[in-house]
Design an enzyme around this catalytic site. Structure first.
Site, short mmCIF file in Angstrom:
data_model
loop_
_atom_site.label_atom_id
_atom_site.label_comp_id
_atom_site.label_asym_id
_atom_site.label_seq_id
_atom_site.Cartn_x
_atom_site.Cartn_y
_atom_site.Cartn_z
N CYS A 185 -12.88 -49.96 17.20
CA CYS A 185 -12.20 -49.56 18.43
C CYS A 185 -13.27 -49.06 19.39
O CYS A 185 -14.46 -49.20 19.11
CB CYS A 185 -11.14 -48.50 18.14
SG CYS A 185 -11.78 -47.02 17.35
N THR A 186 -12.88 -48.48 20.51
CA THR A 186 -13.84 -48.17 21.57
C THR A 186 -14.97 -47.26 21.10
O THR A 186 -16.14 -47.61 21.16
CB THR A 186 -13.10 -47.50 22.76
OG1 THR A 186 -11.93 -48.26 23.04
CG2 THR A 186 -13.99 -47.42 23.97
#
Ligand SMILES: [Zn+2]
Ligand SMILES: [Zn+2]
Length: 304
Positions: A185-186
């Site tokens: 994810c980010t």
């Protein structure tokens, strides 16, 4: 002229009195003139704050004085207080909202039973040794993956993090239960929870990219297994790791490449962010997400 910055951070650790931590954090940010968003729960803290660089440094030093946060990592990013509408510091059941606060277990070392953390170079090593057996599993909202994702990644059909548990329990992904699965994810925080949720449901070999796409992209730019742009939750909307990035995003109307999300014109009932190229956005009749009712709203706006 003073220089501004943004700090991004999270830490999973038991917090006995989340409300006291919230009040302390709010006072600290107000005192230092920082703006942004901080969530505190009994499982930890997750924040993004921006302001003057000296204030950010002071914030980091003060925050690390809390025993559970003393080794918390802070990532620096370009920006400042002006990138946030206000300061918001809140106590929540979860610092990332999967809708499973009772399932998550944490201790002083972080999440208990989460996926194995892989540094960027370890991600590449895993792919080198295990080849096509490795599955990249996107831990973000499906929309974010439209403009960038790991090569051949599986992108679950989720509008928000809240949808993940149903999606994983749907059986759609059971084929990867015995395969090496790399969640990403980010910045890594969503995968701390996602990877533990997957392990709890029978996925046997789950990893997570340490520091998320941000750290991987800083290491490999566009020359590694990451492809495209990274969606970000501030005014920048997306960032790239160098100019030679792949353009994966396509306009919903004409399929021309674009990395720019805009709000669907039907703000009352849709609110979706959607990829529309500059040419199509310039035409009022194509300023919608593609849904029939939104198209109608666009046409109506045109005739008014
Ligand atoms: Zn277009
Ligand atoms: Zn719409």
């Amino acid at each position: 002229m003073s220089i501004s910055k943004i700090l991004l951070y999270y830490r999973f650790t038991p917090i006995a009195d989340p409300k006291a931590v919230m009040l302390w954090q709010r006072d600290l940010c107000e005192l230092l003139g920082l703006r942004g968003r901080i969530l505190v729960s009994e499982h930890g803290i997750n924040g993004t704050v921006g302001g003057d660089i000296a204030a950010c440094k002071r914030y980091r030093r003060k925050t690390r004085e809390y025993p559970g946060f003393h080794d918390m990592e802070f990532k620096w990013s370009e920006g400042g207080a002006e990138d946030f509408p206000k300061l918001s510091v809140k106590v929540r059941d979860e610092i990332v909202s999967f809708g499973a606060p009772g399932e998550l277990k944490v201790d002083e070392d972080g999440v208990i039973g989460g996926g194995v953390h892989l540094a960027p170079e370890e991600v590449n090593e895993l792919v080198d040794t295990r080849g096509d057996d490795v599955v990249f599993f996107d831990g973000r909202n499906a929309m974010e993956a439209q403009i960038g994702r790991f090569r051949d990644a599986v992108v679950p059909e989720v509008d928000t993090t809240h949808d993940f548990i149903d999606e994983i329990e749907s059986g759609k992904y059971d084929w990867m239960k015995d395969r090496p699965v790399v969640t990403y994810c980010t910045g890594g925080v969503r995968c701390e929870v996602l990877s533990s949720v997957m392990k709890n449901r029978g996925f046997s070999e789950v990893y997570q990219v340490d520091g998320g796409i941000v750290r991987y992209g800083e290491k490999y730019g566009n020359a590694g297994l990451w492809e495209g742009s990274l969606y970000v939750f501030d005014r920048r909307m997306h960032v790239e790791f160098g100019e030679d990035h792949k353009r994966l995003g396509k306009c919903v109307h004409c399929e021309k490449p674009t990395d720019t999300f805009v709000n669907c014109v039907n703000e009352d009932t849709c609110r979706r962010q959607v990829l529309i190229c500059a040419e199509c956005f310039a035409q009022p009749e194509t300023r919608h997400c593609g849904r029939a009712d939104c198209a109608e709203v666009a046409i109506k706006a045109l005739t008014q």
